[in-house]
Write a protein that holds these residues in place. Sequence first.
Motif, PDB file in Angstrom:
ATOM      1  N   GLN A   1       7.316  29.274 -13.548  1.00 56.26           N
ATOM      2  CA  GLN A   1       7.331  30.400 -12.595  1.00 56.26           C
ATOM      3  C   GLN A   1       8.218  30.098 -11.387  1.00 56.26           C
ATOM      4  OE1 GLN A   1       5.888  33.200 -13.703  1.00 56.26           O
ATOM      5  NE2 GLN A   1       5.463  31.833 -15.433  1.00 56.26           N
TER       6      GLN A   1
ATOM      7  N   SER B   1      14.897  30.206  -9.611  1.00 56.44           N
ATOM      8  CA  SER B   1      16.122  29.496 -10.041  1.00 56.44           C
ATOM      9  C   SER B   1      17.318  30.402  -9.800  1.00 56.44           C
ATOM     10  CB  SER B   1      16.033  29.129 -11.524  1.00 56.44           C
ATOM     11  OG  SER B   1      15.841  30.279 -12.322  1.00 56.44           O
ATOM     12  N   SER B   2      18.489  29.794  -9.590  1.00 53.24           N
ATOM     13  CA  SER B   2      19.691  30.608  -9.332  1.00 53.24           C
ATOM     14  C   SER B   2      19.926  31.543 -10.513  1.00 53.24           C
ATOM     15  CB  SER B   2      20.950  29.753  -9.191  1.00 53.24           C
ATOM     16  OG  SER B   2      20.673  28.476  -8.779  1.00 53.24           O
TER      17      SER B   2
ATOM     18  N   ASN C   1      18.118  33.356 -11.916  1.00 46.82           N
ATOM     19  CA  ASN C   1      16.963  33.271 -12.836  1.00 46.82           C
ATOM     20  C   ASN C   1      17.362  32.633 -14.178  1.00 46.82           C
ATOM     21  OD1 ASN C   1      14.268  33.538 -13.593  1.00 46.82           O
ATOM     22  ND2 ASN C   1      14.488  35.660 -14.259  1.00 46.82           N
TER      23      ASN C   1
ATOM     24  N   GLU D   1      22.625  23.585  -7.551  1.00 47.72           N
ATOM     25  CA  GLU D   1      21.516  24.556  -7.546  1.00 47.72           C
ATOM     26  C   GLU D   1      20.675  24.441  -8.818  1.00 47.72           C
ATOM     27  OE1 GLU D   1      22.614  28.555  -6.568  1.00 47.72           O
ATOM     28  OE2 GLU D   1      23.277  27.987  -4.557  1.00 47.72           O
TER      29      GLU D   1
ATOM     30  N   CYS E   1      12.159  22.784  -7.924  1.00 45.29           N
ATOM     31  CA  CYS E   1      11.114  23.794  -7.666  1.00 45.29           C
ATOM     32  C   CYS E   1      10.068  23.738  -8.781  1.00 45.29           C
ATOM     33  CB  CYS E   1      11.717  25.197  -7.601  1.00 45.29           C
ATOM     34  SG  CYS E   1      12.839  25.472  -6.223  1.00 45.29           S
TER      35      CYS E   1
ATOM     36  N   ARG F   1       4.230  34.205  -5.601  1.00 48.88           N
ATOM     37  CA  ARG F   1       5.550  34.103  -4.964  1.00 48.88           C
ATOM     38  C   ARG F   1       6.624  34.858  -5.734  1.00 48.88           C
ATOM     39  NH1 ARG F   1      10.174  32.791  -5.901  1.00 48.88           N
ATOM     40  NH2 ARG F   1       9.434  32.404  -8.028  1.00 48.88           N
ATOM     41  N   HIS F   2       7.385  35.708  -5.055  1.00 50.37           N
ATOM     42  CA  HIS F   2       8.538  36.380  -5.665  1.00 50.37           C
ATOM     43  C   HIS F   2       9.634  36.464  -4.610  1.00 50.37           C
ATOM     44  CE1 HIS F   2       5.888  37.491  -8.893  1.00 50.37           C
ATOM     45  NE2 HIS F   2       5.121  38.202  -8.095  1.00 50.37           N
ATOM     46  N   SER F   3      10.872  36.466  -5.059  1.00 48.59           N
ATOM     47  CA  SER F   3      11.974  36.705  -4.115  1.00 48.59           C
ATOM     48  C   SER F   3      12.019  38.199  -3.795  1.00 48.59           C
ATOM     49  CB  SER F   3      13.311  36.279  -4.722  1.00 48.59           C
ATOM     50  OG  SER F   3      13.257  34.937  -5.141  1.00 48.59           O
TER      51      SER F   3
ATOM     52  N   LEU G   1      18.833  38.255 -14.196  1.00 50.90           N
ATOM     53  CA  LEU G   1      18.482  39.244 -13.169  1.00 50.90           C
ATOM     54  C   LEU G   1      18.226  40.566 -13.877  1.00 50.90           C
ATOM     55  CD1 LEU G   1      21.337  38.018 -10.844  1.00 50.90           C
ATOM     56  CD2 LEU G   1      18.896  37.526 -10.582  1.00 50.90           C
TER      57      LEU G   1
ATOM     58  N   LEU H   1      11.928  23.242  -1.038  1.00 50.44           N
ATOM     59  CA  LEU H   1      12.051  24.710  -1.030  1.00 50.44           C
ATOM     60  C   LEU H   1      10.781  25.346  -1.578  1.00 50.44           C
ATOM     61  CD1 LEU H   1      13.632  27.416  -0.851  1.00 50.44           C
ATOM     62  CD2 LEU H   1      14.426  26.994  -3.180  1.00 50.44           C
TER      63      LEU H   1
ATOM     64  N   TYR I   1      17.615  35.106  -0.244  1.00 49.45           N
ATOM     65  CA  TYR I   1      18.596  34.014  -0.164  1.00 49.45           C
ATOM     66  C   TYR I   1      19.929  34.526   0.366  1.00 49.45           C
ATOM     67  CZ  TYR I   1      15.125  31.672  -2.971  1.00 49.45           C
ATOM     68  OH  TYR I   1      13.954  31.134  -3.416  1.00 49.45           O
TER      69      TYR I   1
ATOM     70  N   ASN J   1      22.766  32.214   0.466  1.00 46.26           N
ATOM     71  CA  ASN J   1      23.391  30.889   0.291  1.00 46.26           C
ATOM     72  C   ASN J   1      24.908  30.868   0.287  1.00 46.26           C
ATOM     73  OD1 ASN J   1      20.925  29.602  -0.124  1.00 46.26           O
ATOM     74  ND2 ASN J   1      20.854  30.335  -2.231  1.00 46.26           N
TER      75      ASN J   1
ATOM     76  N   THR K   1       9.891  38.720 -11.810  1.00 43.89           N
ATOM     77  CA  THR K   1      11.071  38.711 -12.685  1.00 43.89           C
ATOM     78  C   THR K   1      10.657  38.083 -14.032  1.00 43.89           C
ATOM     79  OG1 THR K   1      11.677  36.669 -11.566  1.00 43.89           O
ATOM     80  CG2 THR K   1      12.841  38.654 -10.891  1.00 43.89           C
TER      81      THR K   1
END
Length: 315
Positions: A16, A19-20, A22, A54, A61, A115-117, A192, A249, A265, A267, A304
Motif C-alpha cells: 500500500q 511510489s512514483s 504508482n 525514487e 516506503c 493514507r492516500h496522495s 496513474l 517519508l 508532491y 518534486n 489508487t
Amino acid sequence: MDIDPVIREWLRLAGQAPSSHNTQPWRFRVHRAGIEVWTDPARSLPVNDPAGRERIISCGCAVLNLRTAAAAEGQGLNLRMEQAGDGPFIRLLTGHRGGADRQGLAHLRDWIDVRHSWRGRFHPASPSAEIVTSLVQAAYQEGAWLVPITEPEARRAVVEQVRAATAAQWKDPAWRNELAYWMRAPSHGDGLPVSRFGGGLIRWSMRHLVSARAMAGSEARAARAAPLLLVLGTRIEGPMQWLMTGQALQRVLLEATRHGLCARYLNQPIQQNEWRPKLAQLLGGGPPQLLFALGRPDGTPRPTPRRPLETLLKH
Ligand SMILES: Cc1cc2nc3c(=O)[nH]c(=O)nc-3n(C[C@H](O)[C@H](O)[C@H](O)COP(=O)(O)O)c2cc1C
C-alpha cells in the motif's frame, strides 16, 4: 511456498506504500529467516528517475510499512541492505530477530490503508506547530531531516523553482511519453488511474496537447497555496540514504494521515539536475530528496490501484 497469513497481511500492507507514478517497484521473497524486499528494475522510470533514486525511496516506503505492521504484532525486524550482483539492484534483508523496532511505530499501523496522495485543493489552514513538530520528529527518527519552508522569500524561490522545473519536464517529449505510458485503467493494478474508455484521449493529450506553460503555472500555484510546504532530505547522497528517505517519508505520511493531512508532491526541482543544487543551496543542508505539500484535502482522496500479492512475490 505457503505463506503464513500474518506475513501475507504484512506484505499486503507493504504494497500500500506510495511510489512514483504508482509503479510499485518492489518484490518480496519470504523465507524462514525473514522477508527480502527487492527493487524491481523492470518498473523503473528511465526518464523521470534515471538513477533509480525514487525507485529505492518507494521501496523504503514499503519497508516502513512492513516494520510498522510487524511492530503492531509486537515483532521487530532487523534491516540489512545489500547490493545484489553487480547490477543496480538493492536487496533489503529483514530478519525476525525481535527487539529492533521499539521506536513506537505500532500506533501507525491502522493509518497505512487510510493514507492516500491528493492532487486537488487543500483547506488553507496550516497545521498546528505541534503537528509540524511531530512530523519533523518522525523524519528525524528515520535518520532524515524535514524542513518546513516558511520564510516568504524562500517560499517564493521554491515556487519559482517548481514553475521552471515543471516547464522543463513538460517540454521533454520523452518525459511526457513516460508519464502517459503509466496512465492506465485501474484494472491494471498499477499506474496513474484513468478511465478505461477516456484513457486513450487523456494519454494522447498528455503526449501532445497539454501546455508546458499551463502545467508550470498550475504546479506553481499549488506550491504557493500549500498550507505546509516541506523538504525531506538526507545528510549525504547514495542508495542507503534513498532507502532511509523512503522510510522517513512514509513515517511522516502516516503521522500526517493520523492528523487528517494528505500529501501533494512537488518534486520537480529535485528531479532535475539543473534545479536540485539550487534548492539545496537555498536550504543549506544535505541533499534534498522530496518536496511536497501537506494539508487537509478539500474533498475525499480515492485509493489508487494495487497489484495482487501473488505478482509481488519473488521465488
Ligand atoms: C518517491 C515518490 C515520488 C513521487 N513523486 C510524485 C510527483 O512528482 N508528482 C505526483 O503527483 N505524485 C508523486 N508521487 C505520488 C505517487 O504518484 C502516488 O504515491 C501513487 O500514485 C500511489 O498513490 P497513493 O499515494 O495515493 O497511494 C510520488 C510518490 C513517491 C513515493
